[in-house]
Design a protein around this motif. Structure first.
Motif, PDB file in Angstrom:
ATOM      1  N   TYR A  31      32.323  -0.102  11.016  1.00 49.63           N
ATOM      2  CA  TYR A  31      32.603  -0.140  12.263  1.00 49.63           C
ATOM      3  C   TYR A  31      34.116  -0.289  12.565  1.00 49.63           C
ATOM      4  O   TYR A  31      34.473   0.395  13.653  1.00 49.63           O
ATOM      5  CB  TYR A  31      31.752  -1.382  12.777  1.00 49.63           C
ATOM      6  CG  TYR A  31      30.569  -1.422  13.417  1.00 49.63           C
ATOM      7  CD1 TYR A  31      30.422  -0.763  14.401  1.00 49.63           C
ATOM      8  CD2 TYR A  31      29.373  -1.990  12.560  1.00 49.63           C
ATOM      9  CE1 TYR A  31      28.979  -0.775  14.761  1.00 49.63           C
ATOM     10  CE2 TYR A  31      28.296  -1.957  13.008  1.00 49.63           C
ATOM     11  CZ  TYR A  31      27.768  -1.122  14.266  1.00 49.63           C
ATOM     12  OH  TYR A  31      26.597  -0.939  14.621  1.00 49.63           O
ATOM     13  N   ARG A  36      31.263   2.957  14.911  1.00 53.33           N
ATOM     14  CA  ARG A  36      29.790   2.923  15.252  1.00 53.33           C
ATOM     15  C   ARG A  36      29.092   3.179  13.939  1.00 53.33           C
ATOM     16  O   ARG A  36      29.753   3.163  12.586  1.00 53.33           O
ATOM     17  CB  ARG A  36      29.590   4.310  15.667  1.00 53.33           C
ATOM     18  CG  ARG A  36      30.160   5.555  15.153  1.00 53.33           C
ATOM     19  CD  ARG A  36      29.769   6.781  15.951  1.00 53.33           C
ATOM     20  NE  ARG A  36      30.174   8.121  15.195  1.00 53.33           N
ATOM     21  CZ  ARG A  36      29.796   9.373  15.710  1.00 53.33           C
ATOM     22  NH1 ARG A  36      29.199   9.464  16.644  1.00 53.33           N
ATOM     23  NH2 ARG A  36      30.293  10.225  15.044  1.00 53.33           N
ATOM     24  N   ASP A 193      33.636   2.341  20.786  1.00 47.52           N
ATOM     25  CA  ASP A 193      32.929   1.280  20.879  1.00 47.52           C
ATOM     26  C   ASP A 193      33.016   0.282  21.829  1.00 47.52           C
ATOM     27  O   ASP A 193      33.320  -0.990  21.669  1.00 47.52           O
ATOM     28  CB  ASP A 193      32.970   0.675  19.408  1.00 47.52           C
ATOM     29  CG  ASP A 193      32.200  -0.617  18.807  1.00 47.52           C
ATOM     30  OD1 ASP A 193      30.914  -0.371  19.537  1.00 47.52           O
ATOM     31  OD2 ASP A 193      32.486  -1.232  18.271  1.00 47.52           O
TER      32      ASP A 193
END
Length: 357
Positions: A31, A36, A193
Motif C-alpha cells: 500500500y 493498492r 488511494d
C-alpha cells in the motif's frame, strides 16, 4: 498423543502464525509503494512472501524429537560437511537419489533468482551474492542447531548446498530474461488511494488487529511458560490469561490509537487506513473511546457467534450509505479513510465502483 505428533502440531501452529506475521509487513509496503493491493503486481509480491516462508520451513522443519540420548554419538562430521564437491562422490556412489538431492537444491533457489531480476531488477552479480548469503545463512542455522536453540544440530550443513543453491539463483535470474518480455510488469503504477476504503479492506484490517493481538498474547505466554517455576504457573492460570487478553486488547485498540495522530489501530496501519472527523480534521480522543466501548470490548467479552452478529449490525449502514460510514462511524462522528486521503486533508470522493481489494 506421541511426542512426534506433538512436535508436528507445534510446527504446524508456528508456521500458521509465522506466515501471516510475514504477510503483514508485505501488505503495508504494498500500500505504501503502490497505493493498492490488487492485480498482477500483488500476485508476484505475494509469491515472494510465500516463497520466503517456504524457505524458512524447509530450513527448520521437521522439528526433531529431543530425547535424553538425542546428541549421543554425534560427531562434527554428522553436522558439517566442509569439502567442496563432495556431492559428486555421493552421486557416483549412490546414483539417482544423490543426484535428485543436488537437483532439488538447485531448483529450490530458482524462484529467488527469478524474483531478484524480474521484480527487483537486480543484476547477475548482486543476485549471485544474495544467493550465496541466503544459502550460507540457511546452512549456518542448520549447522548451529538453530542458533543454539537445540542441544545439537539435527540437520547437515553442507558447503555443496551453498554451491548448488547459488547455481539455482543464477539459473532463475537467466530464466527471468525471456519471461520478463512476455509477463506483465512486476511493479504496478502508483494509485493515489483516495477512494473510500471498502468493507473488505476494513475487514482485513480488523483481522490484522486480531492477529497482532493473538500473536502478542501467544508470545508472552510462551516466554512465561519457558521461564518455568512460578512464572509458568502464572501463565497457566485462566484468570491471568483473561487479564492478559484484556490488557493486550486495550493497549492495541485504545492506547495505540490515542497516541497516533491518525487514530489507527495496528491493523489499520498495515492497510494504510486512518480515522478522521467527519468534515475533516483529526478524530477526537472521545471518538476512540466510543469505538473501543461499542466494538472492541464486546469482541473481547462475547462469543464468536455474537461477535459475527455484531459485525453484521455495524456493517449494514456502510453497505447502504454513499459515504461508507459504519455504525461505529455514525456513533463516533468519524469516518474511516485511507491514509493518503487523510494526509491530503480533503473530503473523500465517492466512487462509482468499490476500489477495495
Amino acid at each position: 498423543m506421541s511426542v512426534r505428533m506433538t512436535e508436528s502440531i507445534v510446527a504446524l501452529i508456528l508456521f500458521a502464525l509465522v506466515v501471516p506475521l510475514a504477510v503483514l509487513p508485505w501488505v503495508h509496503r504494498q500500500y505504501r509503494r503502490f497505493g493498492r493491493l490488487r492485480g498482477w503486481s500483488a500476485v508476484v509480491a505475494a509469491a515472494g512472501v510465500l516463497y520466503g516462508c517456504g524457505l524458512v520451513a524447509f530450513t527448520l522443519f521437521p522439528l526433531p524429537v529431543v530425547t535424553p540420548d538425542f546428541c549421543a554419538g554425534r560427531r562434527f562430521s554428522d553436522s558439517w560437511q566442509l569439502h567442496p564437491l563432495a556431492s559428486l562422490d555421493d552421486i557416483l556412489r549412490d546414483g539417482s537419489p544423490a543426484l535428485w538431492q543436488v537437483l532439488l537444491n538447485v531448483v529450490l533457489f530458482v524462484p529467488m533468482g527469478f524474483l531478484l531480476r524480474y521484480r527487483f531488477g537486480r543484476g547477475p552479480v548482486t543476485s549471485a551474492v544474495v544467493g550465496v548469503l541466503v544459502s550460507a545463512s540457511v546452512e549456518l542455522v542448520q549447522g548451529t542447531a538453530v542458533l543454539g536453540l537445540y542441544p545439537c544440530p539435527y540437520r547437515l550443513a553442507d558447503v555443496d548446498d551453498v554451491l548448488t543453491n547459488t547455481t539455482g539463483t543464477v539459473v532463475g535470474w537467466l530464466v527471468a530474461i525471456p519471461l520478463a518480455r512476455v509477463l506483465p510488469p512486476a511493479n504496478a503504477e502508483h494509485d493515489p488511494d483516495l477512494a473510500p476504503p471498502g468493507l473488505p479492506r476494513r475487514g482485513l484490517a480488523f483481522a490484522g488487529d486480531l492477529l497482532v493481538f493473538e500473536l502478542t498474547q501467544f508470545a508472552i505466554l510462551v516466554v512465561m511458560a519457558l521461564s518455568g517455576g512460578a512464572t509458568r504457573e502464572l501463565a497457566e492460570s485462566p484468570r491471568f490469561t483473561a487479564l492478559l487478553s484484556a490488557g493486550t486488547l486495550t493497549f492495541y485498540t485504545l492506547v495505540v490509537p490515542l497516541l497516533r495522530t491518525d487514530r489507527a489501530t495496528p491493523g489499520q496501519v498495515v492497510f494504510h487506513l486512518a480515522l478522521r472527523r467527519v468534515g475533516g480534521g483529526r478524530a477526537p480522543w472521545y471518538a476512540v473511546l466510543i469505538r473501543f466501548a461499542v466494538w472492541w470490548l464486546p469482541v473481547l467479552a462475547l462469543s464468536f457467534g455474537w461477535v459475527a452478529l455484531l459485525t453484521a449490525v455495524i456493517a449494514v449502514p456502510a453497505l447502504l450509505r454513499r459515504d461508507r460510514r459504519s455504525l461505529l462511524g455514525l456513533l463516533s462522528h468519524t469516518q474511516t479513510t485511507t491514509k493518503a486521503a487523510a494526509r491530503a486533508g480533503t473530503d473523500l470522493p465517492t466512487p462509482a465502483d468499490d476500489r477495495s481489494p
